[in-house]
Design a protein around this motif. Structure first.
Motif, PDB file in Angstrom:
ATOM      1  N   GLY A  66      11.370   2.933 -10.640  1.00 26.76           N
ATOM      2  CA  GLY A  66      10.975   1.550 -10.362  1.00 26.76           C
ATOM      3  C   GLY A  66       9.473   1.372 -10.331  1.00 26.76           C
ATOM      4  N   LEU A  67       9.010   0.375 -11.060  1.00 23.34           N
ATOM      5  CA  LEU A  67       7.577   0.113 -11.118  1.00 23.34           C
ATOM      6  C   LEU A  67       7.107  -0.524  -9.822  1.00 23.34           C
ATOM      7  CD1 LEU A  67       7.279  -1.346 -14.748  1.00 23.34           C
ATOM      8  CD2 LEU A  67       7.105   1.030 -14.013  1.00 23.34           C
ATOM      9  N   SER A  68       6.108   0.079  -9.226  1.00 22.66           N
ATOM     10  CA  SER A  68       5.518  -0.468  -8.006  1.00 22.66           C
ATOM     11  C   SER A  68       4.064  -0.002  -7.945  1.00 22.66           C
ATOM     12  CB  SER A  68       6.267   0.024  -6.761  1.00 22.66           C
ATOM     13  OG  SER A  68       6.048   1.419  -6.571  1.00 22.66           O
ATOM     14  N   MET A  69       3.294  -0.608  -7.065  1.00 19.24           N
ATOM     15  CA  MET A  69       1.903  -0.195  -6.917  1.00 19.24           C
ATOM     16  C   MET A  69       1.821   1.283  -6.536  1.00 19.24           C
ATOM     17  SD  MET A  69      -0.080  -2.657  -7.773  1.00 19.24           S
ATOM     18  CE  MET A  69      -1.708  -2.480  -7.055  1.00 19.24           C
ATOM     19  N   GLN A  70       2.764   1.739  -5.729  1.00 18.01           N
ATOM     20  CA  GLN A  70       2.743   3.135  -5.295  1.00 18.01           C
ATOM     21  C   GLN A  70       3.184   4.081  -6.414  1.00 18.01           C
ATOM     22  OE1 GLN A  70       1.350   4.233  -2.517  1.00 18.01           O
ATOM     23  NE2 GLN A  70       1.703   6.306  -3.266  1.00 18.01           N
ATOM     24  N   SER A  71       4.241   3.722  -7.144  1.00 20.73           N
ATOM     25  CA  SER A  71       4.727   4.620  -8.195  1.00 20.73           C
ATOM     26  C   SER A  71       3.748   4.719  -9.363  1.00 20.73           C
ATOM     27  CB  SER A  71       6.102   4.170  -8.698  1.00 20.73           C
ATOM     28  OG  SER A  71       6.018   2.957  -9.423  1.00 20.73           O
ATOM     29  N   LEU A  72       2.920   3.690  -9.540  1.00 24.53           N
ATOM     30  CA  LEU A  72       1.939   3.692 -10.626  1.00 24.53           C
ATOM     31  C   LEU A  72       0.592   4.291 -10.206  1.00 24.53           C
ATOM     32  CD1 LEU A  72       2.735   0.175 -12.089  1.00 24.53           C
ATOM     33  CD2 LEU A  72       3.234   2.373 -13.170  1.00 24.53           C
ATOM     34  N   ARG A  73       0.495   4.681  -8.934  1.00 20.39           N
ATOM     35  CA  ARG A  73      -0.719   5.349  -8.447  1.00 20.39           C
ATOM     36  C   ARG A  73      -0.557   6.835  -8.739  1.00 20.39           C
ATOM     37  NH1 ARG A  73      -4.982   4.745  -4.940  1.00 20.39           N
ATOM     38  NH2 ARG A  73      -5.488   6.571  -3.683  1.00 20.39           N
ATOM     39  N   CYS A  74      -1.337   7.327  -9.662  1.00 20.95           N
ATOM     40  CA  CYS A  74      -1.114   8.671 -10.180  1.00 20.95           C
ATOM     41  C   CYS A  74      -2.207   9.634  -9.736  1.00 20.95           C
ATOM     42  CB  CYS A  74      -1.062   8.597 -11.708  1.00 20.95           C
ATOM     43  SG  CYS A  74      -0.285  10.017 -12.438  1.00 20.95           S
ATOM     44  N   ALA A  75      -1.799  10.766  -9.228  1.00 23.73           N
ATOM     45  CA  ALA A  75      -2.706  11.844  -8.806  1.00 23.73           C
ATOM     46  C   ALA A  75      -3.771  11.337  -7.836  1.00 23.73           C
ATOM     47  CB  ALA A  75      -3.357  12.496 -10.029  1.00 23.73           C
ATOM     48  N   GLY A  76      -3.403  10.385  -6.988  1.00 28.14           N
ATOM     49  CA  GLY A  76      -4.318   9.861  -5.985  1.00 28.14           C
ATOM     50  C   GLY A  76      -5.333   8.858  -6.506  1.00 28.14           C
ATOM     51  N   HIS A  77      -5.221   8.455  -7.769  1.00 30.15           N
ATOM     52  CA  HIS A  77      -6.150   7.492  -8.361  1.00 30.15           C
ATOM     53  C   HIS A  77      -5.537   6.092  -8.411  1.00 30.15           C
ATOM     54  CE1 HIS A  77      -8.893  10.617  -9.700  1.00 30.15           C
ATOM     55  NE2 HIS A  77      -7.892  11.262 -10.263  1.00 30.15           N
ATOM     56  N   PRO A  78      -6.359   5.051  -8.329  1.00 32.41           N
ATOM     57  CA  PRO A  78      -5.847   3.688  -8.527  1.00 32.41           C
ATOM     58  C   PRO A  78      -5.644   3.442 -10.029  1.00 32.41           C
ATOM     59  CG  PRO A  78      -8.203   3.606  -8.137  1.00 32.41           C
ATOM     60  CD  PRO A  78      -7.788   5.045  -7.995  1.00 32.41           C
ATOM     61  N   SER A  79      -4.547   3.962 -10.557  1.00 29.73           N
ATOM     62  CA  SER A  79      -4.328   3.978 -12.006  1.00 29.73           C
ATOM     63  C   SER A  79      -3.328   2.925 -12.477  1.00 29.73           C
ATOM     64  CB  SER A  79      -3.829   5.363 -12.417  1.00 29.73           C
ATOM     65  OG  SER A  79      -2.685   5.714 -11.645  1.00 29.73           O
ATOM     66  N   GLN A  80      -2.962   2.007 -11.588  1.00 29.12           N
ATOM     67  CA  GLN A  80      -1.887   1.064 -11.884  1.00 29.12           C
ATOM     68  C   GLN A  80      -2.153   0.198 -13.121  1.00 29.12           C
ATOM     69  OE1 GLN A  80      -3.453   1.406  -8.920  1.00 29.12           O
ATOM     70  NE2 GLN A  80      -1.976   1.579  -7.248  1.00 29.12           N
ATOM     71  N   GLY A  81      -3.405  -0.227 -13.302  1.00 28.86           N
ATOM     72  CA  GLY A  81      -3.737  -1.145 -14.389  1.00 28.86           C
ATOM     73  C   GLY A  81      -3.507  -0.558 -15.770  1.00 28.86           C
ATOM     74  N   TYR A  82      -3.729   0.729 -15.904  1.00 27.62           N
ATOM     75  CA  TYR A  82      -3.507   1.401 -17.186  1.00 27.62           C
ATOM     76  C   TYR A  82      -2.102   1.974 -17.263  1.00 27.62           C
ATOM     77  CZ  TYR A  82      -3.710   5.284 -20.526  1.00 27.62           C
ATOM     78  OH  TYR A  82      -3.434   6.172 -21.538  1.00 27.62           O
ATOM     79  N   LEU A  83      -1.666   2.605 -16.190  1.00 25.37           N
ATOM     80  CA  LEU A  83      -0.381   3.313 -16.211  1.00 25.37           C
ATOM     81  C   LEU A  83       0.808   2.377 -16.395  1.00 25.37           C
ATOM     82  CD1 LEU A  83      -0.276   6.403 -15.998  1.00 25.37           C
ATOM     83  CD2 LEU A  83       0.857   6.086 -13.819  1.00 25.37           C
TER      84      LEU A  83
END
Length: 199
Positions: A50-67
């Protein structure tokens, strides 16, 4: 500028995009390793759970916009690296278009058009950029949305610049720094004529 100019520019960009894709096409099934594997797995996991702000935060980075773009591709077929490649290739072509827009604003008029097409081609075959496109990396998101934001600012499309800027800030921490500096410099240069006229 006449229709012939726009046809030539369109053909010029098609050639750039074709060269870009021809270089990348043999590697379309490349399976990312090391950090690239971490980011690819993160996109697959976000799509799976499920897509969420937390699941799209990768390796501790705020990566949601790209991921989010990579994760959306995995909703079509989970774990398919060719879909990750397709998303990055589309983002890469969009970035090349933004670079061409920026160059046209820096050097207006048709006199330098072919040289600017050639410079865009040089950007399309830049090895570091091509490698971060194949080896999934959130720095690629910073690259993509930096040029999107800058192109929008230079075209005075402020709403589009704001949207691209949000994606830039949510690609990696450095995106926030770059966006802040870009907006500050833009404001400075926009306000300079007023300061000069007041003096």
């Amino acid at each position: 500028m006449n229709a012939r100019y726009w046809i030539e520019r369109g053909l010029g960009f098609l050639i750039v995009a074709a060269v870009f894709l021809l270089i990348l096409w043999p590697e379309r099934g490349y399976v990312p390793i090391w950090d690239g594997r971490v980011y690819a797995d993160c996109a697959v996991s976000a799509a799976q759970h499920g897509l969420s702000m937390q699941s799209l935060r990768c390796a501790g980075h705020p990566s949601q916009g790209y991921l989010v773009f990579l994760a959306l591709s995995q909703l079509v077929r989970l774990g398919d690296v060719r879909l990750l490649f397709a998303v990055n290739a589309l983002l890469g072509m969009g970035t090349l278009l933004c670079i061409r827009v920026i160059l046209a604003r820096l050097f207006p008029g048709g006199r330098h058009a072919r040289s600017l097409d050639l410079l865009t081609l040089v950007c399309a075959v830049q090895p570091v950029v091509l490698s971060t496109l194949l080896q999934i990396n959130i720095d690629f998101g910073v690259y993509v949305f930096f040029f999107a934001t800058l192109a929008a600012l230079m075209r005075r499309r402020y709403a589009l610049a704001a949207v691209a800027g949000v994606f830039l800030c949510f690609s990696k921490e450095t995106g926030t720094l770059v966006f802040g500096v870009m907006v500050a410099l833009w404001a400075l240069f926009e306000l300079m004529p007023f300061a000069e006229s007041a003096a």
